[in-house]
Scaffold this motif. Structure first.
Motif: not given
Length: 330
Positions: A75-82, A87-90
């Motif tokens: 639901t907050d993909y922009q925080l990790y994949f924008s 993306w490792v922060d996910a």
């Protein structure tokens, strides 16, 4: 000038040598322990064995953590994949970010697996742990305080939360402490479920449904106060829509379940009732053995008395016979 406010921690982690001790993780762990402790007491009161709740929690908790993280990342993909994000922060769950909706859904899946392995009905287990889950959420929300996240609109109220961090788009200032509002609401939900369960003997998953409905009612208005970025649908935040839909489903289940399966389960764990019967049977066998022993003792005494009486009668007859012979000779 603010006369009073809730200060935020200057940092959310303390290093014990090379080991980082994170406030967010501590809150989650303490919440899990409280949920298992209270769930175990309620499970025993319903006729289950001690330790069963913890055994099933071994399945439910990891599933819940994975589900909560997945919901947050999706639901907050922009925080990790924008652009500009790593993306490792996910995978850095210790930095915050657990969606309660995913945690409950996946946690229920893990609990179902654990219950199935032990032949336990999931609704009965869910009823036992429902207040504990609410308390775990109340404790876990303080992890957001350590991370200076999930606060509401600006305010100068005496209980305003002071935000000092300016990372990730934060603006230092004082805001509504929505983490505190939700923590207090969850404590109220736990007390409500405990009271209603005692008053109405809720069973077949209705205590859990009440917890879900009550939590969603509070989450809807608390979510509406938040100012962090979120997806909107028809002017409402995604989590508000989720709360409204889940609330309607929980209330529907309460009504339908009460009509189809009123009352509470007579047995919640296979073999638990039998254990009680065995213990009672041993006591009964002991009483029976004592009674039999007493009867045998009384019979033995009666037999001894009878033998003594017979011997006395024989001697008296012999003496009478001797006296008669002596009289004839005379």
């Amino acid at each position: 000038m603010e006369l009073a406010y809730i200060p935020s921690p200057s940092r959310g982690v303390i290093h014990l040598g090379p080991i980082p001790l994170r406030g967010y993780a501590f809150c989650i762990i303490i919440g899990v322990f409280v949920a298992v402790w209270l769930g175990n007491k309620r499970w025993i009161a319903r006729g289950g064995r001690s330790g069963t709740v913890a055994d099933i929690a071994v399945w439910a908790v990891p599933f819940g953590l994975v589900g909560g993280r997945l919901y947050h990342v999706i639901t907050d993909y922009q925080l990790y994949f924008s652009e500009g994000r790593d993306w490792v922060d996910a995978f850095k769950i210790w930095e915050g970010g657990l969606g309660i909706w995913g945690a409950i859904a996946f946690g229920a899946l893990g609990a179902w697996i654990g219950c199935r392995r032990r032949g336990i009905p999931l609704p009965a287990y869910a009823d036992a742990v429902a207040p504990g889950i609410a308390l775990a959420q109340a404790i876990g929300r303080w992890g957001n305080w350590f991370n200076q996240e999930l606060y509401g609109r600006p305010t100068d109220l005496p209980w305003a939360l002071e935000i000092t961090s300016s990372t990730d788009g934060r603006v230092p200032g004082t805001y509504h402490p929505t983490f505190l509002y939700e923590s207090l609401w969850c404590i109220g939900v736990a007390l409500l479920v405990i009271w209603a369960d005692r008053r109405f003997k809720l069973g077949h998953g209705r205590a859990f449904a009440l917890y879900v409905a009550a939590y969603c009612a509070g989450r809807a208005w608390i979510e509406y106060m938040r100012v962090d970025d979120a997806h909107h649908i028809l002017g409402l935040r995604l989590n508000v829509w989720t709360a409204l839909i889940v609330f309607a489903l929980a209330v529907t289940y309460l009504v339908v379940s009460a009509k189809k399966r009123p009352g509470r389960e007579e047995a919640v764990e296979p073999g638990a009732a039998a254990d009680g019967e065995v213990e009672g049977g041993d006591e009964a066998d002991g009483e029976k053995a004592a009674t039999d022993s007493s009867d045998r003792s009384e019979a033995s005494e009666a037999s001894d008395d009878s033998d003594t009486s017979d011997a006395s009668d024989a001697e008296n007859k012999k003496e009478s016979s001797d006296a008669a012979e002596s009289a004839k000779k005379s």
